[in-house]
Design a protein around this motif. Structure first.
Motif, PDB file in Angstrom:
ATOM      1  N   ALA A 157       1.235  -5.438  -6.061  1.00  0.00           N
ATOM      2  CA  ALA A 157       0.420  -6.341  -5.244  1.00  0.00           C
ATOM      3  C   ALA A 157       0.575  -7.752  -5.816  1.00  0.00           C
ATOM      4  O   ALA A 157       0.478  -7.947  -7.031  1.00  0.00           O
ATOM      5  CB  ALA A 157      -1.036  -5.915  -5.268  1.00  0.00           C
ATOM      6  N   TYR A 172       2.363  -7.185  -0.638  1.00  0.00           N
ATOM      7  CA  TYR A 172       2.918  -6.143  -1.494  1.00  0.00           C
ATOM      8  C   TYR A 172       4.432  -6.219  -1.535  1.00  0.00           C
ATOM      9  O   TYR A 172       5.085  -6.533  -0.532  1.00  0.00           O
ATOM     10  CB  TYR A 172       2.515  -4.751  -0.981  1.00  0.00           C
ATOM     11  N   GLU A 208       5.031  -1.073  -4.698  1.00  0.00           N
ATOM     12  CA  GLU A 208       3.728  -0.770  -5.286  1.00  0.00           C
ATOM     13  C   GLU A 208       3.075  -1.986  -5.944  1.00  0.00           C
ATOM     14  O   GLU A 208       1.901  -1.938  -6.335  1.00  0.00           O
ATOM     15  CB  GLU A 208       3.852   0.362  -6.317  1.00  0.00           C
TER      16      GLU A 208
END
Length: 264
Positions: free
Chosen positions: A112, A107, A110
């Motif tokens: 990924a 990550y 926020e």
């Protein structure tokens, strides 16, 4: 998500991606000042860039990496083999900002990130898929061939940035390219040609892909028209019409590309 290819081609590569609250670059293959100028053109303050993902160590992907990362205190993510190969070119960075990619998902706030291997004549070359909630954008440039495993990584992306480097015949007939260079480009560790790109796009149509940015076009051995011709021919051969199947754009070398906003 917001996406813009700032530059793509043999002279320099850099892509801007913005999530809900995070801004990153994929590669920094322009000079620091050129990256700053192109970010400013799309209304992005360079100091707001959090991190840079590095595909591989060739100069057209890391030219401004060290200077930009040092000035703006960016984290830099790269495969360990890439770190070893580019260290001298990039120069010293804060050790806490040198982050290795080991094939695992990770990550950046926020966002990924999923990485996957590409075949290219570098120490190691990566493609990336970036997720912001249920939104997904993927990039795969600098690859000698594409297989089903790579296509699965690209699956379900709202937007795919995929290499379409050269037209095979145009490259073979180019008198300015020596044989060894032609063979390198045409090899399994070289660059993807228009036909293979088109065949890959045809397969991806069954995986929910909605948009394509054809990238890393050779200025001497390709044109946007040849890319579109290859895409249209392959889709038409299978009874489809390209414009009805997928939106297609062509990344530029000398100017920023279109800005895309991906919504849920």
């Amino acid at each position: 998500m917001r996406i813009c290819v700032l530059a793509s081609g043999s002279k320099g590569n850099c892509t801007f991606i913005e999530g809900e609250s995070t801004r990153i670059l994929i590669d920094a293959g322009l000079t620091k000042s050129d990256i700053e100028n192109r970010l400013n053109l799309i209304g992005v303050e360079p100091s707001s860039i959090d991190s840079i993902l590095v595909t591989h160590e060739h100069s057209d992907h890391i030219k401004g990496l060290g200077n930009f990362a040092r000035k703006y205190n960016c984290r830099v993510f790269a495969h360990p083999d890439t770190w070893s190969s580019m260290q001298e070119k990039v120069g010293a960075l804060d050790l806490t900002h040198r982050i290795g990619i080991y094939g695992n998902d990770f990550y950046i706030n926020e966002l990924a990130i999923s990485s996957f291997d590409l075949s290219h004549d570098s120490a190691h070359c990566l493609g990336f898929s970036i997720y912001d909630g249920n939104k997904k954008v993927s990039t795969a440039t600098d690859l000698g061939y594409i297989n089903d495993d790579i296509i699965k990584h690209l699956a379900d992306s709202s937007l795919v940035i995929l290499e379409a480097n050269h037209d095979i015949e145009r490259l073979r007939l180019n008198p300015r390219y020596p044989i060894y260079l032609k063979n390198r480009i045409l090899s399994k560790r070289g660059h993807l040609n228009n036909k293979d790109t088109a065949e890959a796009v045809l397969k991806m149509l069954g995986y929910g892909i909605r948009g394509l940015i054809a990238a890393h076009l050779s200025e001497e051995n390709n044109t946007p028209a040849l890319v579109m011709q290859a895409l249209n021919e392959v889709v038409a051969r299978n009874g489809g019409e390209l414009a009805k199947e997928i939106y297609v754009d062509i990344a530029k070398q000398d100017s920023v590309g279109n800005i895309y906003r991906i919504k849920s």
